[in-house]
Design a protein around this motif. Sequence first.
Motif, PDB file in Angstrom:
ATOM      1  N   ARG A  23       0.663  -1.130   0.128  1.00  0.00           N
ATOM      2  CA  ARG A  23      -0.025   0.081   0.184  1.00  0.00           C
ATOM      3  C   ARG A  23       0.859   1.544  -0.066  1.00  0.00           C
ATOM      4  N   THR A  24       1.893   1.007   0.624  1.00  0.00           N
ATOM      5  CA  THR A  24       2.675   2.424   0.551  1.00  0.00           C
ATOM      6  C   THR A  24       3.438   2.448  -0.656  1.00  0.00           C
ATOM      7  N   VAL A  25       3.799   1.491  -1.492  1.00  0.00           N
ATOM      8  CA  VAL A  25       4.261   1.417  -2.900  1.00  0.00           C
ATOM      9  C   VAL A  25       3.067   2.379  -3.680  1.00  0.00           C
ATOM     10  N   LEU A  26       2.067   1.661  -3.470  1.00  0.00           N
ATOM     11  CA  LEU A  26       0.751   2.416  -4.344  1.00  0.00           C
ATOM     12  C   LEU A  26       0.647   3.601  -4.221  1.00  0.00           C
ATOM     13  N   ASP A  27       0.863   4.223  -2.757  1.00  0.00           N
ATOM     14  CA  ASP A  27       0.682   5.428  -2.498  1.00  0.00           C
ATOM     15  C   ASP A  27       1.974   6.270  -3.084  1.00  0.00           C
ATOM     16  N   ALA A  28       2.703   5.610  -3.075  1.00  0.00           N
ATOM     17  CA  ALA A  28       4.209   6.411  -3.828  1.00  0.00           C
ATOM     18  C   ALA A  28       3.770   6.472  -5.387  1.00  0.00           C
ATOM     19  N   ILE A  29       3.383   5.527  -5.970  1.00  0.00           N
ATOM     20  CA  ILE A  29       3.363   5.645  -7.401  1.00  0.00           C
ATOM     21  C   ILE A  29       1.844   6.083  -7.994  1.00  0.00           C
ATOM     22  N   ALA A  30       0.996   6.049  -7.046  1.00  0.00           N
ATOM     23  CA  ALA A  30      -0.541   6.702  -7.718  1.00  0.00           C
ATOM     24  C   ALA A  30      -0.606   8.058  -7.260  1.00  0.00           C
ATOM     25  N   ASN A  31       0.362   8.902  -7.856  1.00  0.00           N
ATOM     26  CA  ASN A  31       0.292  10.367  -7.545  1.00  0.00           C
ATOM     27  C   ASN A  31       0.802  10.968  -8.844  1.00  0.00           C
ATOM     28  N   LYS A  32       0.074  12.078  -9.015  1.00  0.00           N
ATOM     29  CA  LYS A  32       0.062  12.664 -10.243  1.00  0.00           C
ATOM     30  C   LYS A  32       1.570  13.222 -10.438  1.00  0.00           C
ATOM     31  N   TRP A  33       2.372  13.806  -9.429  1.00  0.00           N
ATOM     32  CA  TRP A  33       3.913  14.117  -9.624  1.00  0.00           C
ATOM     33  C   TRP A  33       4.584  12.869  -9.641  1.00  0.00           C
ATOM     34  N   THR A  34       4.319  11.741  -9.152  1.00  0.00           N
ATOM     35  CA  THR A  34       5.247  10.704  -9.538  1.00  0.00           C
ATOM     36  C   THR A  34       5.272  10.265 -10.791  1.00  0.00           C
ATOM     37  N   CYS A  35       3.756  10.184 -11.427  1.00  0.00           N
ATOM     38  CA  CYS A  35       3.566   9.918 -13.002  1.00  0.00           C
ATOM     39  C   CYS A  35       4.401  10.847 -13.843  1.00  0.00           C
ATOM     40  N   LEU A  36       4.282  12.015 -13.351  1.00  0.00           N
ATOM     41  CA  LEU A  36       4.979  13.075 -14.445  1.00  0.00           C
ATOM     42  C   LEU A  36       6.448  12.994 -14.213  1.00  0.00           C
ATOM     43  N   MET A 103       3.499   4.464 -16.270  1.00  0.00           N
ATOM     44  CA  MET A 103       3.495   5.749 -15.896  1.00  0.00           C
ATOM     45  C   MET A 103       3.010   6.718 -17.550  1.00  0.00           C
ATOM     46  N   LYS A 104       3.815   6.112 -18.303  1.00  0.00           N
ATOM     47  CA  LYS A 104       3.485   6.781 -19.587  1.00  0.00           C
ATOM     48  C   LYS A 104       2.262   6.389 -20.107  1.00  0.00           C
ATOM     49  N   GLY A 105       1.744   5.101 -19.982  1.00  0.00           N
ATOM     50  CA  GLY A 105       0.409   4.569 -20.240  1.00  0.00           C
ATOM     51  C   GLY A 105      -0.687   5.259 -19.373  1.00  0.00           C
ATOM     52  N   ILE A 106      -0.706   5.610 -18.066  1.00  0.00           N
ATOM     53  CA  ILE A 106      -1.352   6.421 -17.643  1.00  0.00           C
ATOM     54  C   ILE A 106      -1.466   7.823 -18.024  1.00  0.00           C
ATOM     55  N   LYS A 107      -0.329   8.606 -18.225  1.00  0.00           N
ATOM     56  CA  LYS A 107      -0.290   9.768 -18.770  1.00  0.00           C
ATOM     57  C   LYS A 107      -1.052  10.011 -20.080  1.00  0.00           C
ATOM     58  N   HIS A 108      -0.682   8.999 -20.861  1.00  0.00           N
ATOM     59  CA  HIS A 108      -1.516   9.127 -22.083  1.00  0.00           C
ATOM     60  C   HIS A 108      -2.993   8.882 -22.140  1.00  0.00           C
ATOM     61  N   TRP A 109      -3.492   7.965 -21.339  1.00  0.00           N
ATOM     62  CA  TRP A 109      -4.761   7.822 -21.224  1.00  0.00           C
ATOM     63  C   TRP A 109      -5.643   8.820 -20.493  1.00  0.00           C
ATOM     64  N   ALA A 110      -4.708   9.800 -19.641  1.00  0.00           N
ATOM     65  CA  ALA A 110      -5.495  10.968 -19.077  1.00  0.00           C
ATOM     66  C   ALA A 110      -5.423  11.916 -20.071  1.00  0.00           C
TER      67      ALA A 110
END
Length: 142
Positions: A23-36, A103-110
């Motif tokens: 869950r802490t890993v999900l917290d870290a990567i499920a963040n807009k700034w982490t993705c970008l 992350m690239k996929g999430i950014k592209h989808w958004a």
Amino acid sequence: MDTASDQCTTFSVDAYMRDCASRTVLDAIANKWTCLLVDALRAGPVRFGVLRRRLDGITQKSLTQTLRTLERDGMVIRTVYPTIPPRVEYELSELGMSVVSLMKGIKHWAEEHVPEIVAARAAFDRRATEEPVPISTPTPAG
């Protein structure tokens, strides 16, 4: 006393478990700034100021915290060069590179679905501001 990470290794890793470290890993990567940030670092080492300019709207504090979290999690490598003034560069580790396509996929989808999301939000907001139809209640006979 078991720590969250002990519980995940003692049992199976399961993000649905309250104490699982995943869950802490999900917290870290499920963040807009982490993705970008991951996307901004995928091409190679970048200095802090360049990242700050690239990620329009990020505060210095948010950028620092996100970089520290990613460094702590082993996804970012911070290199300090012994120059005056010191030069610091950030780059993705092998682990960080393994999350780039996600992350690239999430950014592209958004980016691809912005019109649909904006329209859905507007429709929801319109419905929320409409006057509710009063429900008539029977009056007691008497």
